[in-house]
Design a protein around this motif. Structure first.
Motif, PDB file in Angstrom:
ATOM      1  N   GLY A  65       1.785  -9.663  -1.548  1.00 16.36           N
ATOM      2  CA  GLY A  65       3.227  -9.597  -1.369  1.00 16.36           C
ATOM      3  C   GLY A  65       3.738  -8.204  -1.069  1.00 16.36           C
ATOM      4  O   GLY A  65       4.646  -8.022  -0.244  1.00 16.36           O
ATOM      5  N   CYS A  66       3.167  -7.196  -1.730  1.00 12.08           N
ATOM      6  CA  CYS A  66       3.582  -5.810  -1.479  1.00 12.08           C
ATOM      7  C   CYS A  66       3.334  -5.420  -0.031  1.00 12.08           C
ATOM      8  O   CYS A  66       4.211  -4.848   0.635  1.00 12.08           O
ATOM      9  N   THR A  88       6.511  -5.727 -12.850  1.00 11.56           N
ATOM     10  CA  THR A  88       5.098  -6.107 -12.688  1.00 11.56           C
ATOM     11  C   THR A  88       4.638  -6.002 -11.234  1.00 11.56           C
ATOM     12  O   THR A  88       3.493  -6.346 -10.920  1.00 11.56           O
ATOM     13  N   ILE A  89       5.512  -5.534 -10.345  1.00  7.38           N
ATOM     14  CA  ILE A  89       5.104  -5.348  -8.951  1.00  7.38           C
ATOM     15  C   ILE A  89       3.946  -4.348  -8.887  1.00  7.38           C
ATOM     16  O   ILE A  89       4.000  -3.285  -9.492  1.00  7.38           O
ATOM     17  N   GLY A  90       2.907  -4.705  -8.161  1.00  6.20           N
ATOM     18  CA  GLY A  90       1.775  -3.806  -7.972  1.00  6.20           C
ATOM     19  C   GLY A  90       0.844  -3.714  -9.158  1.00  6.20           C
ATOM     20  O   GLY A  90      -0.051  -2.855  -9.179  1.00  6.20           O
ATOM     21  N   ILE A 116       0.185   0.310   2.662  1.00  8.71           N
ATOM     22  CA  ILE A 116       0.440   1.242   1.565  1.00  8.71           C
ATOM     23  C   ILE A 116      -0.676   1.312   0.527  1.00  8.71           C
ATOM     24  O   ILE A 116      -0.710   2.240  -0.271  1.00  8.71           O
ATOM     25  N   MET A 117      -1.600   0.365   0.518  1.00  8.40           N
ATOM     26  CA  MET A 117      -2.621   0.340  -0.535  1.00  8.40           C
ATOM     27  C   MET A 117      -3.447   1.621  -0.577  1.00  8.40           C
ATOM     28  O   MET A 117      -3.705   2.171  -1.660  1.00  8.40           O
ATOM     29  N   ALA A 118      -3.887   2.115   0.566  1.00  4.65           N
ATOM     30  CA  ALA A 118      -4.741   3.303   0.605  1.00  4.65           C
ATOM     31  C   ALA A 118      -4.005   4.535   0.070  1.00  4.65           C
ATOM     32  O   ALA A 118      -4.565   5.317  -0.704  1.00  4.65           O
ATOM     33  N   ARG A 119      -2.753   4.712   0.477  1.00  2.66           N
ATOM     34  CA  ARG A 119      -1.993   5.876   0.032  1.00  2.66           C
ATOM     35  C   ARG A 119      -1.740   5.828  -1.471  1.00  2.66           C
ATOM     36  O   ARG A 119      -1.808   6.847  -2.163  1.00  2.66           O
ATOM     37  N   VAL A 120      -1.450   4.630  -1.982  1.00  2.00           N
ATOM     38  CA  VAL A 120      -1.227   4.476  -3.422  1.00  2.00           C
ATOM     39  C   VAL A 120      -2.519   4.737  -4.186  1.00  2.00           C
ATOM     40  O   VAL A 120      -2.511   5.369  -5.250  1.00  2.00           O
ATOM     41  N   ALA A 121      -3.643   4.285  -3.651  1.00  2.00           N
ATOM     42  CA  ALA A 121      -4.936   4.537  -4.300  1.00  2.00           C
ATOM     43  C   ALA A 121      -5.249   6.029  -4.334  1.00  2.00           C
ATOM     44  O   ALA A 121      -5.775   6.539  -5.335  1.00  2.00           O
ATOM     45  N   ASP A 122      -4.922   6.753  -3.269  1.00  2.42           N
ATOM     46  CA  ASP A 122      -5.162   8.200  -3.244  1.00  2.42           C
ATOM     47  C   ASP A 122      -4.277   8.932  -4.252  1.00  2.42           C
ATOM     48  O   ASP A 122      -4.665   9.966  -4.801  1.00  2.42           O
ATOM     49  N   GLN A 156       5.428   0.697  -6.780  1.00  2.00           N
ATOM     50  CA  GLN A 156       6.848   0.374  -6.881  1.00  2.00           C
ATOM     51  C   GLN A 156       7.705   1.425  -6.194  1.00  2.00           C
ATOM     52  O   GLN A 156       8.692   1.102  -5.523  1.00  2.00           O
ATOM     53  N   MET A 157       7.303   2.697  -6.313  1.00  2.00           N
ATOM     54  CA  MET A 157       8.044   3.776  -5.661  1.00  2.00           C
ATOM     55  C   MET A 157       7.973   3.642  -4.141  1.00  2.00           C
ATOM     56  O   MET A 157       8.966   3.849  -3.433  1.00  2.00           O
ATOM     57  N   GLU A 158       6.786   3.292  -3.628  1.00  2.00           N
ATOM     58  CA  GLU A 158       6.635   3.095  -2.178  1.00  2.00           C
ATOM     59  C   GLU A 158       7.589   2.012  -1.686  1.00  2.00           C
ATOM     60  O   GLU A 158       8.255   2.171  -0.656  1.00  2.00           O
TER      61      GLU A 158
END
Length: 675
Positions: A65-66, A88-90, A116-122, A156-158
Motif C-alpha cells: 500500500g505504501c 501502523t503504516i510501514g 521509497i522502500m530502498a531510501r527508507v531502508a538506507d 510515514q515521514m516519506e
C-alpha cells in the motif's frame, strides 16, 4: 509512444480497453451505481452521508500500500491511502529486514522506479550485508537489518511529505461498483469508490488498489487457540465484511504465514555464538545514496543452531499444532520460509541455523530468524532453551501463525488489474505472495497503473526480460500459485541481465517516460549513464600487445593478438583501479561505483550479447497479442485441459500463453494464427 519496450502492451490497451478520459466523465453514470456488490441504492443516498472524491484509492498501509499510494501520487493522481491506523503504516510485522537474494533485486527495481522502500531502508538500516558474494554478480543480493521503529517512522515521514497524497483512517467494508457503462465481455463492472465501516462515509475514486495483507479474513493461531486478527498485538481488526463481498466475485482461498517468538537480548549468552558483523563499508540500497544514515551505529548479529533436543520437543508436540480453517491441505504456509514444525517434519535428521537479529538501536528485543512457530507458548519457551546461547533466554512475545485469504492471481491482468472489475487492482499477499519486497514490487506496479488508468492513459507493463517485478507478475498471472510465492534469482531466465547493480539502467528510463520517476532521480541516472559510457569508450580506446600487458602486471596469454582494455577487464580478472593506475593521465575520473559497474558489465559482455538475442526472440512472441475476448471453449484444436486453462488465465500475448503449464507447442502455433 510511452516506451519502446512495451509497444505491444500499448497496442493491446488501445485495441481492447475502454479508458475514460477523466473522472468527471465517469461520474455521468452516477444514477446506476451498484453498492455492496449485491444491493442497489440511488445516488442521492450517497450524498446523505459524507463523501470525498479522489482519482485513486489505496486500501491498506503495509508495504504494498505504501508503494502503491506513493507511486500513484507521483503520477499526479489525487490519491488517498485508507488504513485502519495511521501509526501502523510501514510497520514490519515479521522480520525487521529488507532485501536478500532475489528480494534485494526487487528493492533495487522499486528504487529505480523512484519508489521509497530502498531510501527508507538506507535511513533505517543498522546492519548491511551483500549476500552470495562467493557467487556470480547476477545472484548477489543486498540485505539490511532495519531498526523497526526507525523504518516505520521514516516510511510515514516519506508518505506525509508526498504531494497529492492524503492519508485517512478507516475500515473499508465494501466497494462501490457500476455496471452500466461496461461494453466489454471481459469486465462485469467498474469501480467508483468504497464504503467505509457501517456506511458512515463513502470515498469515490476512479481506480482502487486493494492491499489487504494478512488482514483479509485473518485468523491468528497459537497452538489450538485462535484469534480473529491479522497481526497480534495491534488495534486493527481483521477484514471480514469485505472478504465476504469479494468471495462473490473472485476465487479466494486460504494461505498462512508465521513469525517466531521475540527474545530478551539481555538473557542471551552471545559469547558462545558466531558473530555476523555488518559489511564495512555498507552497500546502500538506493542508487541516489553513497552512504547510509546509521553508519557508525551498526549492530552485530549472531548465528546459532537447533539440535536434537530442539527437534524432540517440537516432534513431541506436533499434535498441538493449529487446526487450520482451510482444512487439511489448505492454509498452506511458505515453502521457502517454513515454520520450525515444517522443518522438523520434512528434515527430522537436520539441525537448522538460527540468526539472532536485534530489532533496533533502542530495544533489547531480538528476532530469532529461522524458527517461526505456532506451538503453545510454554512449548515455545522449552524449545528455545535447548538452543546454544539461549539456555537462559526469556521470551518477550510468543510466535504465531496467521491464516488469511488470497485471490487466485490468474484473475489478474499483467497490470495487476482484475479481469472482472475494471479499475480494481490487487497487490501484495492478496495475490498469493510472501515477503515485504514482493508486496512492495506489486504495489508500485499497481499504483502506477491505477494512476495511469485514472488519467485515461495506456497501462505500464514490466516483462520478464526487464525486471524481477515482471518475472514475479508473469509467474502469478499466467501460472497462479497454491502456496506463498517468493522471488528467487532461479525464477528468471534472463538473470544475467537482471542484476541488482543495473536495475536503474533497465527501468528508470521507462519510469520517467510513464511519469513515476522524478527529475532528481532522472538527472542522477543520466549522469551515471554518461559516466559509464565514458568508461567504456576509454576501455575500447586503449590497446596493448600481450607482452606490454604482462610488463604492466596483467597476466594475459602469450600470443601476439593485441587486447583492448575492455578485453582485459572482461577476461583476466583485472579491476578498474588496476587499469586506471596503468594510464593515470588519460583515465577518466569516475566514481568508485561506476568502476565497479564497468567491471561487472565487462565480466558478462559475451553472455549478455547471447542473452540479448534470446530477449529479442522473446519480445517477438510478446508482441503477438491475443484478444481477451477470445472464447477458447469453441476452438476445435484445443484439448479440454487447454480450454479450461486458457479461459481461466486469458493470456494477452503468445508469450504468456506459452508459459501456461499444459499448453503444447502445437497449440501455440495455432494460437499464432489468432494473434
Amino acid at each position: 509512444l510511452f516506451f519502446k519496450h512495451n509497444t505491444f502492451m500499448l497496442g493491446f490497451a488501445l485495441k481492447n480497453r475502454i479508458i475514460s478520459n477523466s473522472f468527471s466523465s465517469q461520474r455521468k453514470c452516477k444514477n446506476n451505481l451498484k453498492f455492496s456488490f449485491a444491493s442497489r441504492r440511488s445516488f442521492s443516498k450517497i450524498n446523505n452521508g459524507k463523501t470525498n472524491e479522489f482519482d485513486v484509492i489505496v486500501i491498506g498501509g503495509g508495504h504494498a500500500g505504501c508503494e502503491a499510494a506513493a507511486a500513484s501520487a507521483r503520477m499526479g493522481a489525487k490519491t488517498v491511502l485508507i488504513t485502519q491506523k495511521k501509526d501502523t503504516i510501514g510497520i514490519m510485522s515479521c522480520n525487521p529486514s529488507i532485501g536478500g537474494v532475489g528480494k534485494g533485486h526487487l528493492v533495487r527495481e522499486i528504487d529505480a522506479l523512484d519508489g521509497i522502500m530502498a531510501r527508507v531502508a538506507d535511513k533505517s538500516g543498522i546492519h548491511f550485508r551483500v549476500l552470495n558474494t562467493s557467487k556470480g554478480y547476477a545472484v548477489q543480493g543486498p540485505r539490511a537489518q532495519a531498526d523497526r521503529e526507525l523504518y516505520k517512522n521514516n516510511m510515514q515521514m516519506e508518505l506525509e511529505n508526498t504531494p497529492n497524497l492524503t492519508i485517512k483512517e478507516g475500515t473499508v467494508e465494501d466497494l462501490l461498483l457500476d455496471s452500466s457503462s461496461i461494453h466489454s465481455n471481459s469486465y462485469s463492472s467498474q469501480v467508483r469508490g468504497v464504503i467505509l465501516k457501517e456506511g458512515e462515509e463513502k470515498v469515490l475514486g476512479n481506480g482502487i488498489v486493494l492491499t489487504t495483507g494478512t488482514f483479509l479474513g485473518g485468523t491468528i493461531h497459537i497452538g489450538e487457540r485462535s484469534i480473529k486478527a491479522g497481526r497480534l498485538g495491534g488495534e486493527e481488526g481483521p477484514i471480514h465484511a469485505l472478504a465476504e463481498k469479494l468471495k462473490t466475485h473472485f476465487p479466494l482461498s486460504h494461505m498462512r504465514t508465521g513469525t517466531p517468538p521475540r527474545l530478551d537480548g539481555r538473557t542471551i549468552q552471545y559469547e558462545e555464538l558466531t558473530p555476523q558483523p555488518s559489511d564495512d563499508p555498507p552497500t546502500p540500497f538506493s542508487y541516489l545514496n553513497k552512504n547510509v544514515d546509521q553508519f557508525g551505529n551498526f549492530i552485530t548479529c549472531h548465528l546459532t543452531w537447533t539440535n536434537d533436543k530442539t527437534t524432540k520437543i517440537v516432534s513431541d508436540h506436533l499434535h498441538l499444532s493449529p487446526k487450520l480453517i482451510g482444512g487439511e491441505g489448505n492454509g498452506i504456509g511458505p515453502r521457502y520460509c517454513p515454520s520450525l514444525e515444517a522443518k522438523v517434519k520434512m528434515y527430522p535428521e537436520r539441525n537448522h541455523h538460527v540468526f539472532l537479529e536485534r530489532e533496533g538501536l533502542n530495544t533489547h528485543l531480538v528476532y530469532p530468524n529461522g524458527i517461526s512457530t505456532s506451538l503453545p507458548e510454554d512449548v515455545q519457551l522449552s524449545m528455545l532453551r535447548t538452543i546454544k546461547g539461549l539456555e537462559k533466554v526469556e521470551m518477550v512475545k510468543h510466535g504465531y501463525s496467521v491464516e488469511y485469504l488470497f485471490c487466485d492471481p490468474t484473475s489478474l491482468f499483467p497490470t495487476l488489474e482484475t479481469k472482472k472489475i475494471k479499475g480494481l487492482y490487487f497487490a501484495g499477499q492478496l495475490n498469493g505472495t510472501t515477503g515485504y519486497e514482493e508486496a512492495a514490487g506489486q504495489g508500485i506496479l499497481a499504483g502506477i497503473n491505477a494512476g495511469l488508468y485514472s488519467g485515461g492513459k495506456p497501462p505500464f507493463i514490466i516483462d520478464r526480460s526487464q525486471g524481477y517485478i515482471g518475472v514475479m507478475v508473469d509467474d502469478l498471472v499466467t501460472k497462479g500459485t497454491n502456496e506463498p510465492y517468493r522471488v528467487f534469482t532461479s525464477r528468471a531466465e534472463y538473470r544475467i541481465s537482471l542484476r541488482a547493480d543495473n536495475a536503474d539502467q533497465r527501468l528508470t528510463e521507462l519510469g520517467y517516460k510513464v511519469g513515476c520517476v522524478g527529475e532528481k532521480r532522472y538527472s542522477s541516472f543520466l549522469e551515471k549513464k554518461e559516466e559509464i559510457q565514458k568508461g567504456f569508450d576509454f576501455l575500447s580506446s586503449i590497446s596493448l600487445s600481450p607482452h606490454e600487458w604482462r610488463k604492466r602486471g596483467v597476466g594475459v596469454g602469450q600470443d601476439t593478438t593485441p587486447r583492448t582494455g575492455l578485453d582485459v577487464l572482461s577476461r583476466y580478472k583485472v579491476s578498474w583501479n588496476q587499469i586506471a593506475t596503468i594510464w593515470p593521465d588519460s583515465v577518466p575520473q569516475l566514481d568508485e561505483r561506476i568502476g565497479r559497474q564497468l567491471e561487472i558489465e565487462s565480466f558478462y559482455v559475451d553472455s549478455l550479447e547471447k542473452q540479448k538475442k534470446e530477449i529479442e526472440a522473446f519480445k517477438k512472441d510478446a508482441s503477438r497479442l491475443l484478444s481477451p475476448e477470445i472464447n477458447y471453449s469453441i476452438l476445435p484444436f484445443l484439448s479440454k485441459e487447454e480450454k479450461e486453462k486458457l479461459n481461466k488465465v486469458r493470456p494477452t500475448t503468445i508469450a504468456a500463453a506459452s508459459q501456461i503449464s499444459g499448453i503444447t507447442s502445437s497449440t501455440v502455433m495455432e494460437l499464432l494464427k489468432l494473434s
